[in-house]
Scaffold this motif. Structure first.
Motif, PDB file in Angstrom:
ATOM      1  N   THR A  45      38.824   0.113 -11.899  1.00 56.07           N
ATOM      2  CA  THR A  45      37.589   0.896 -11.832  1.00 56.07           C
ATOM      3  C   THR A  45      36.426   0.037 -11.358  1.00 56.07           C
ATOM      4  OG1 THR A  45      38.387   2.257 -13.674  1.00 56.07           O
ATOM      5  CG2 THR A  45      36.056   2.413 -13.126  1.00 56.07           C
ATOM      6  N   MET A  46      36.364  -1.216 -11.844  1.00 53.12           N
ATOM      7  CA  MET A  46      35.329  -2.144 -11.374  1.00 53.12           C
ATOM      8  C   MET A  46      35.405  -2.319  -9.864  1.00 53.12           C
ATOM      9  SD  MET A  46      35.645  -5.167 -14.182  1.00 53.12           S
ATOM     10  CE  MET A  46      34.880  -6.350 -13.065  1.00 53.12           C
ATOM     11  N   SER A  47      36.619  -2.540  -9.362  1.00 52.53           N
ATOM     12  CA  SER A  47      36.798  -2.737  -7.928  1.00 52.53           C
ATOM     13  C   SER A  47      36.462  -1.469  -7.152  1.00 52.53           C
ATOM     14  CB  SER A  47      38.243  -3.163  -7.644  1.00 52.53           C
ATOM     15  OG  SER A  47      38.442  -3.420  -6.276  1.00 52.53           O
ATOM     16  N   PHE A  48      36.835  -0.321  -7.697  1.00 43.57           N
ATOM     17  CA  PHE A  48      36.507   0.966  -7.065  1.00 43.57           C
ATOM     18  C   PHE A  48      35.001   1.098  -6.904  1.00 43.57           C
ATOM     19  CE2 PHE A  48      35.408   5.421  -7.097  1.00 43.57           C
ATOM     20  CZ  PHE A  48      36.379   6.029  -6.308  1.00 43.57           C
ATOM     21  N   VAL A 100      28.995  -2.219 -14.862  1.00 46.90           N
ATOM     22  CA  VAL A 100      28.603  -3.014 -16.025  1.00 46.90           C
ATOM     23  C   VAL A 100      29.408  -2.605 -17.247  1.00 46.90           C
ATOM     24  CG1 VAL A 100      26.735  -3.526 -17.644  1.00 46.90           C
ATOM     25  CG2 VAL A 100      26.276  -3.475 -15.183  1.00 46.90           C
ATOM     26  N   ILE A 101      29.506  -1.306 -17.471  1.00 46.30           N
ATOM     27  CA  ILE A 101      30.220  -0.795 -18.656  1.00 46.30           C
ATOM     28  C   ILE A 101      31.685  -1.209 -18.611  1.00 46.30           C
ATOM     29  CG2 ILE A 101      30.954   1.306 -19.850  1.00 46.30           C
ATOM     30  CD1 ILE A 101      28.348   2.615 -18.815  1.00 46.30           C
ATOM     31  N   CYS A 102      32.328  -1.057 -17.454  1.00 47.55           N
ATOM     32  CA  CYS A 102      33.741  -1.426 -17.325  1.00 47.55           C
ATOM     33  C   CYS A 102      33.942  -2.917 -17.573  1.00 47.55           C
ATOM     34  CB  CYS A 102      34.261  -1.068 -15.940  1.00 47.55           C
ATOM     35  SG  CYS A 102      34.410   0.698 -15.626  1.00 47.55           S
ATOM     36  N   THR A 103      33.035  -3.725 -17.054  1.00 48.48           N
ATOM     37  CA  THR A 103      33.159  -5.174 -17.221  1.00 48.48           C
ATOM     38  C   THR A 103      33.069  -5.566 -18.688  1.00 48.48           C
ATOM     39  OG1 THR A 103      32.092  -5.458 -15.067  1.00 48.48           O
ATOM     40  CG2 THR A 103      32.277  -7.401 -16.470  1.00 48.48           C
TER      41      THR A 103
END
Length: 370
Positions: free
Chosen positions: A173-176, A335-338
């Motif tokens: 998701t971060m990469s997306f 930010v949230i995913c990280t």
């Protein structure tokens, strides 16, 4: 390279699209395997920096493409620009074939220890780092440690196992989100800036500042990541991206707009470089290539969605504030995913296979921090 050269010769939109897809296959494989092999060779304490050097080639290529388009498009046209994109077959392919060694760690893991030793001697690689093999479950139990492969699986079976799954989904998701913003901005930033009142010339230069900020900022951020961890640095860079993109449409002075654009380059494109580094370090050797491939491949879906969504917004009459607001919101999701990524289950633990080691020494288990 072949895809780029053939694209320059196309005479229809269909052929153009098919050859761009063909070119994308090659680029995707390079991104996945390139990150994996850099992680295999990089010193343990500098993996983020080494990955940043490799992946900063993406925004650096963006800078070169922008400069080439500005300087040469009138003279050679788009076909000539694609021919320039085909030139790596002349110098990069031979260099990789003759100068790039196979990973000794991978050779040892697949039972080719002698070949691994030959490579270490040829390239001056420290045997203590590269002539190692994964810890067996029996040896790990005796040494009171866990095996280097926490899943007992390899490839995609490993990254989608119960152990890795939460991190795999969050990294994807971060990469997306990162590539959604990267490709969205690289495609539409000049148009958005023109709609915001900038001249056509200044709008074109924004791509230079965006990608230039990514190269310099990504390298600097990666050095910090090697000290404090990639997760903390990515959280900060995503946050910087969100802030800079929110204030960008309200910056009236043309020259002052370059400041938030540079920061956005660090926070969007530079963050993607750090994400590849985090991914390479998150997975163990048996799952590393698949992990980077997942990060790059799933992220590329964001690279498709970003330009499409931005184009639809512009076509529907939404102004620059809405466009930059969308990219800022995407950065907040990043930010949230990280923050939610759990600690990596992979621990670098190996048994020495140095030829000169004694039987007792060869059973010695060394443990490092992943």
């Amino acid at each position: 390279s072949l895809g780029m050269a053939l694209t320059a010769l196309t005479t229809s939109v269909l052929a153009f699209g098919v050859l761009r897809f063909f070119t994308g296959l090659g680029v995707g494989i390079i991104v996945a395997t390139g990150g994996a092999i850099v992680a295999e060779f990089a010193p343990a304490g500098r993996r983020n920096f080494f990955n940043a050097i490799a992946y900063s080639g993406v925004p650096a290529g963006g800078v070169m493409a922008s400069l080439a388009a500005l300087a040469l498009e009138d003279a050679i046209g788009w076909r000539g620009l694609f021919m320039i994109g085909a030139t790596p077959i002349l110098f990069l392919l031979p260099a990789a074939w003759f100068l790039l060694p196979e990973s000794p760690k991978w050779l040892v893991a697949t039972g080719r220890s002698m070949r691994a030793q030959e490579l270490c001697l040829k390239f001056g690689l420290p045997e203590s780092q590269f002539l190692t093999k994964p810890v067996s479950r029996e040896a790990a139990a005796k040494a009171h440690v866990t095996p280097s492969s926490p899943t007992g699986k390899s490839g995609f079976a490993a990254i989608f196992s119960r152990v890795y799954l939460p991190g795999t989904l969050l990294i994807g998701t971060m990469s997306f989100m990162g590539l959604l913003s990267t490709y969205g901005l690289n495609t539409w930033l000049p148009v958005i800036m023109e709609n915001n009142g900038a001249s056509a010339a200044h709008s074109m230069y924004t791509l230079l500042f965006l990608n230039g900020g990514a190269v310099v900022g990504g390298l600097f951020a990666s050095m910090i990541a090697d000290r404090v961890g990639a997760k903390a640095v990515i959280t900060v860079t995503f946050t910087l991206a969100a802030i800079s993109l929110m204030i960008l449409p309200f910056t009236n002075n043309v020259y002052l707009t370059y400041i938030p654009i540079v920061i956005a380059g660090v926070g969007v494109l530079g963050t993607q470089v750090l994400t590849y580094g985090l991914t390479s370090n998150y997975f163990d050797t048996s799952a590393r290539a698949a992990g980077v491939a997942w990060c790059a491949g799933f992220g590329r879906l964001g690279g498709i969605v970003g330009p499409m969504a931005t184009g639809l917004m512009i076509g529907a009459g939404f102004g620059p504030t809405w466009a930059f607001g969308m990219f800022a919101g995407v950065a907040v999701i990043g930010v949230i995913c990280t923050v939610l990524i759990p600690k990596s289950p992979a621990v670098e633990q190996v048994i020495s296979t140095e030829p000169t080691a004694s039987p007792h020494a060869s059973a010695r288990v060394t443990e490092g921090v992943s």
